[in-house]
Design an enzyme around this catalytic site. Structure first.
Site, PDB file in Angstrom:
ATOM      1  N   CYS A 115       0.773  -1.152   0.039  1.00 29.91           N
ATOM      2  CA  CYS A 115      -0.039  -0.115  -0.043  1.00 29.91           C
ATOM      3  C   CYS A 115       1.008   1.308  -0.209  1.00 29.91           C
ATOM      4  O   CYS A 115       0.480   2.199  -0.844  1.00 29.91           O
ATOM      5  CB  CYS A 115      -0.962   0.045   1.259  1.00 29.91           C
ATOM      6  SG  CYS A 115      -1.215  -1.492   1.920  1.00 29.91           S
TER       7      CYS A 115
ATOM      8  N   ARG B 152       6.513 -11.323   5.443  1.00 28.74           N
ATOM      9  CA  ARG B 152       5.892 -11.166   6.702  1.00 28.74           C
ATOM     10  C   ARG B 152       6.572 -12.327   7.729  1.00 28.74           C
ATOM     11  O   ARG B 152       6.556 -13.255   7.351  1.00 28.74           O
ATOM     12  CB  ARG B 152       4.485 -11.219   6.605  1.00 28.74           C
ATOM     13  CG  ARG B 152       3.713 -10.215   5.931  1.00 28.74           C
ATOM     14  CD  ARG B 152       2.360 -10.411   5.902  1.00 28.74           C
ATOM     15  NE  ARG B 152       1.743  -9.440   4.887  1.00 28.74           N
ATOM     16  CZ  ARG B 152       0.387  -9.461   4.704  1.00 28.74           C
ATOM     17  NH1 ARG B 152      -0.350 -10.091   5.096  1.00 28.74           N
ATOM     18  NH2 ARG B 152      -0.079  -8.452   3.730  1.00 28.74           N
TER      19      ARG B 152
ATOM     20  N   GLN C  38       1.250 -10.801  -3.686  1.00 27.10           N
ATOM     21  CA  GLN C  38      -0.481 -10.498  -3.548  1.00 27.10           C
ATOM     22  C   GLN C  38      -0.579 -10.123  -5.196  1.00 27.10           C
ATOM     23  O   GLN C  38       0.139  -9.292  -5.733  1.00 27.10           O
ATOM     24  CB  GLN C  38      -0.594  -9.504  -2.558  1.00 27.10           C
ATOM     25  CG  GLN C  38      -0.472  -9.843  -1.202  1.00 27.10           C
ATOM     26  CD  GLN C  38      -0.535  -8.710  -0.128  1.00 27.10           C
ATOM     27  OE1 GLN C  38      -0.142  -7.714  -0.344  1.00 27.10           O
ATOM     28  NE2 GLN C  38      -1.417  -8.973   0.826  1.00 27.10           N
TER      29      GLN C  38
ATOM     30  N   ASP D 230      -2.375  -7.744  -5.694  1.00 28.78           N
ATOM     31  CA  ASP D 230      -2.648  -6.431  -4.942  1.00 28.78           C
ATOM     32  C   ASP D 230      -3.121  -5.398  -5.631  1.00 28.78           C
ATOM     33  O   ASP D 230      -2.664  -5.171  -7.008  1.00 28.78           O
ATOM     34  CB  ASP D 230      -1.501  -5.848  -4.204  1.00 28.78           C
ATOM     35  CG  ASP D 230      -2.046  -5.349  -2.814  1.00 28.78           C
ATOM     36  OD1 ASP D 230      -3.031  -5.300  -2.685  1.00 28.78           O
ATOM     37  OD2 ASP D 230      -1.153  -4.878  -2.209  1.00 28.78           O
TER      38      ASP D 230
ATOM     39  N   HIS E   9      -4.755  -1.052  -5.476  1.00 28.36           N
ATOM     40  CA  HIS E   9      -5.398   0.047  -4.519  1.00 28.36           C
ATOM     41  C   HIS E   9      -5.986   1.062  -5.384  1.00 28.36           C
ATOM     42  O   HIS E   9      -5.764   1.375  -6.449  1.00 28.36           O
ATOM     43  CB  HIS E   9      -4.592   0.828  -3.803  1.00 28.36           C
ATOM     44  CG  HIS E   9      -3.562  -0.071  -2.735  1.00 28.36           C
ATOM     45  ND1 HIS E   9      -2.611  -0.917  -3.075  1.00 28.36           N
ATOM     46  CD2 HIS E   9      -4.155  -0.539  -1.360  1.00 28.36           C
ATOM     47  CE1 HIS E   9      -2.201  -1.537  -2.116  1.00 28.36           C
ATOM     48  NE2 HIS E   9      -3.182  -1.496  -1.052  1.00 28.36           N
TER      49      HIS E   9
ATOM     50  N   LYS F 121     -14.827  -4.462   5.334  1.00 29.20           N
ATOM     51  CA  LYS F 121     -14.320  -5.326   4.173  1.00 29.20           C
ATOM     52  C   LYS F 121     -15.491  -6.495   3.977  1.00 29.20           C
ATOM     53  O   LYS F 121     -16.145  -6.894   4.486  1.00 29.20           O
ATOM     54  CB  LYS F 121     -12.884  -5.946   4.653  1.00 29.20           C
ATOM     55  CG  LYS F 121     -13.265  -6.755   6.023  1.00 29.20           C
ATOM     56  CD  LYS F 121     -11.855  -7.547   6.025  1.00 29.20           C
ATOM     57  CE  LYS F 121     -12.040  -8.381   7.398  1.00 29.20           C
ATOM     58  NZ  LYS F 121     -10.805  -9.145   7.486  1.00 29.20           N
TER      59      LYS F 121
ATOM     60  N   HIS G 119      -8.427  -1.374  -0.794  1.00 32.11           N
ATOM     61  CA  HIS G 119      -7.339  -2.296  -0.875  1.00 32.11           C
ATOM     62  C   HIS G 119      -8.128  -3.563  -1.434  1.00 32.11           C
ATOM     63  O   HIS G 119      -9.084  -3.952  -0.869  1.00 32.11           O
ATOM     64  CB  HIS G 119      -6.693  -2.354   0.417  1.00 32.11           C
ATOM     65  CG  HIS G 119      -5.764  -3.230   0.510  1.00 32.11           C
ATOM     66  ND1 HIS G 119      -4.447  -3.250   0.814  1.00 32.11           N
ATOM     67  CD2 HIS G 119      -5.943  -4.634   0.645  1.00 32.11           C
ATOM     68  CE1 HIS G 119      -3.847  -4.052   0.791  1.00 32.11           C
ATOM     69  NE2 HIS G 119      -4.612  -5.205   0.593  1.00 32.11           N
TER      70      HIS G 119
END
Length: 589
Positions: A281, A310, A328, A330, A332, A412, A458
């Site tokens: 992000c 992580r 990911q 991913d 945004h 979410k 996200h």
RNA sequence: GCCCACAUAGCUCAGCAGGUAGAGCACGUUCUUGGUAAGAACGAGGUCAUCGGUUCAAGUCCGAUUGUGGGCUCCA
């Protein structure tokens, strides 16, 4: 199926609940008989079985389990009646004098709640019930495994020893359940990963860090290429961002305050502190911020196959499903309030399309709403939550609501997909973020010439490419659909004299971008077929004198089915068409 | 991180009252050119996860470490 008489008892959920509850009691009874002084934890039913937690001096061994099973069978043979009775609170406490955990449960019950005990033989236990009428009504059961489990799931509290078991209405049912367990083991992605030579995790490299072998990488590349293409065609822009960033970035984002235990230790570069990224992000936000944005620019959708790291505790690592470095899909989305609704619909539509392509058709959706501690305004939360719900409703798909289950920064939707043998996997997450736009002071200029704060969503659809790959493998039990198969066609020449012809054939297929391999080894055809089939290659072409003479190919599919011989050009166009369809059905087997 | 179990050749596994390792597959060489799931022979491969301890002697017993598995907790 033969119709049963109306008096016979169908195995309903309620029946299984009573059965498994009863067997749990019988097990606790057996444990207490064998190990007097054992403290009882809880013993609920779970999907397909039950467990009971015990505090014992020595953890159970597999041999103990066998002995406990024998004692249980004796209790069943005695056919002891289950008797229930309501007990006043004070009496319950005294009955549970030697059972501190049970006592704790009673003390936590509401004053008004009725306290019941169930007794069979000498075993008397605090329990809500219900149970069978007597121990003799248990048709079949088996103890499966042991595990350590914290009392009430709290690491700070004592660890009890848990025994898992299962119970069924008949021994046939039990057997078929055990067979299902075996089937699940057969399609374990870690096993398939080795058998098909797709990936590995090695001691020397480090736990939770995946090495993608050529064949696995090939599949991953196909998935990723497809993902990129889909993102472009749906109005996303792809970006690339670094794997590390300065401490200041993670301070601004708040990760160092709230996420630190999941981040790796910092590295020092020329006196500056840097961190490996646990999320993408902040980088995407930095891209957004590189120019002054107008309301006309929105929505801006920045996507990346972003690899994050992580720290996960060793005990939770699991093949590709839970790792320390993962990628990911991913993105945004930065948009105006009036665009939210449509954006969420687009995201969901994208998600469902994707999963259908990959062969998944069943989903469980969950909307998580505002928790007690939250940032942002209630109005924004309400608008966002509403947009999530109404978007799902447009698809007419049922969903659950986790009241107060949202993250502190926004509501979410989580989506789980169901695989061929009915298991659920968490993949998609679509999350509003009312935190980062504030922290980074994001803005756009509205039609009124004023500065406004954009909404930020996200989203990761497959979730993690690694995990999704694992799910895909288990879903298809390794037999990936043609478009994903690392090798799509194996050509098997019967003898050396067929090699020349076969090379020409392979060349033609290769030109059509069909992933083809010639098995040129000095081995017999039977062996080559056997191995190609074990490698789950969709098509095997057997080429010998007959085929060369008639300019055809003899086709065997990986399920052993045999197609009629056809001209090689026909085979080629069929395969090309099939690949373009991106079809695939997982087998239930 | 916690509880339990496990760790032997590339893979799957055997071995054991403690006396310095074995099979099948895979790999290499040779023979074989074979029609829809294993052709044959020979050969090469292991300081039995690592470190330490007990012992005349340890793959085998004990401890620690690392990793893996089943759970707990957590999560993409």
């Amino acid at each position: 199926m033969t119709p049963k008489s109306s008096t016979s008892e169908f195995p309903t959920a309620d029946y299984y609940d009573r059965l498994r509850h009863s067997v749990a009691h019988i097990m606790a009874d057996a444990v207490l008989q064998r190990y007097p002084g054992t403290k009882l934890g809880v013993g609920p039913t779970i999907e397909n079985g039950f467990y009971y937690d015990f505090q014992v001096d020595n953890p159970f061994t597999p041999d103990d389990l066998i002995e406990i099973e024998k004692s249980m069978q004796k209790i069943i043979d005695l056919d002891l009646a289950f008797e229930s009775r309501a007990v006043p609170r004070s009496e319950a406490i005294s009955l549970l004098q030697d059972q501190p955990f049970k006592k704790e449960i009673v003390n936590d019950l509401d004053q008004e709640e009725e306290i019941t005990f169930y007794r069979h033989g000498k075993f008397d236990d605090l329990c809500e019930g219900p149970h069978l009428q007597s121990t003799g009504q248990v048709p079949s059961f088996k103890l499966l495994s042991t595990a350590g489990a914290y009392w009430r799931g709290d690491e700070q509290r004592p660890m009890l020893q848990r025994i898992y078991g299962t119970a069924w209405e008949s021994s046939d049912q039990l057997d078929s359940y055990l067979q299902n367990l075996e089937e699940a083991q057969k399609r374990d992605h870690r096993k398939l990963g080795r058998q098909l030579d797709l990936f590995s995790v090695q001691d020397e490299t480090g736990p939770g860090l995946i090495l993608w072998h050529p064949k696995g990488a090939r599949i991953r590349t196909i998935i990723e290429d497809y993902m990129r293409q889909e993102h472009y065609s749906r109005g996303y822009e792809l970006v690339y961002t670094p794997h590390v960033g300065k401490a200041k970035l993670w301070e601004t984002s708040g990760h160092l305050d709230y996420y630190r235990e999941l981040m790796y230790a910092s590295m020092n570069i020329e006196g500056q502190e840097y961190f490996l990224k646990p999320m993408n992000c902040p980088f995407h936000i930095m891209v957004y911020e590189t120019s002054k944005r107008s309301y006309r620019d929105l929505p801006i959708r920045l996507a990346e196959l972003g690899t994050v790291y992580r720290y996960e505790r060793t005990g939770v690592l699991h093949g590709l499903m839970r790792v320390r470095g993962f990628t990911q899909d991913d993105a945004h989305i930065f948009c105006r309030p009036d665009q939210i609704h449509e954006e969420i619909i687009k995201v969901l539509s994208f998600t469902f399309d994707l999963f259908k392509t990959f062969g998944f058709n069943e989903f469980d959706l969950m909307v998580s709403t505002r928790p007690k501690k939250f940032v942002g305004s209630v109005e924004n939360w309400d608008l966002a939550t509403e947009s999530l719900k109404t978007a799902i409703e447009e698809f007419q798909i049922p969903y659950g609501i986790d009241e107060g289950g949202g993250a502190f920064y926004g509501p979410k939707i989580d989506i789980q997909i169901r695989d061929a043998i009915g298991r659920s996997w968490q993949c998609t997450t679509v999350q509003f973020d009312f935190n980062l736009p504030d922290r980074f002071d994001l803005s756009y200029v509205g039609s009124d010439g004023q500065t406004h704060r954009p909404y930020m969503v996200h989203r990761a659809l497959l979730g993690s490419v690694e995990r999704f790959f694992g799910v895909l493998l288990e879903h298809y039990a390794g037999s990936l659909p043609l478009w994903l198969a690392p090798t799509q066609v194996v050509i098997i020449p019967i003898a050396d004299r067929h090699l020349e012809y076969v090379e020409k054939l392979a060349n033609d297929l290769g030109k059509a971008l069909i992933r083809t391999h010639i098995d040129q080894r000095n081995e017999r055809m039977n062996l080559k077929i056997r191995e190609a089939q074990a490698q789950k290659v969709p098509y095997m072409l057997i080429i010998g004198d007959k085929e060369i003479e008639s300019n055809t190919v003899s086709i065997r599919q990986r399920d052993g089915a045999q197609l009629d011989p056809m001209p090689s050009e026909e085979f080629l166009s069929r395969v090309v068409a099939e690949i373009a369809l991106r079809g695939g059905n997982a087998t239930e087997s």
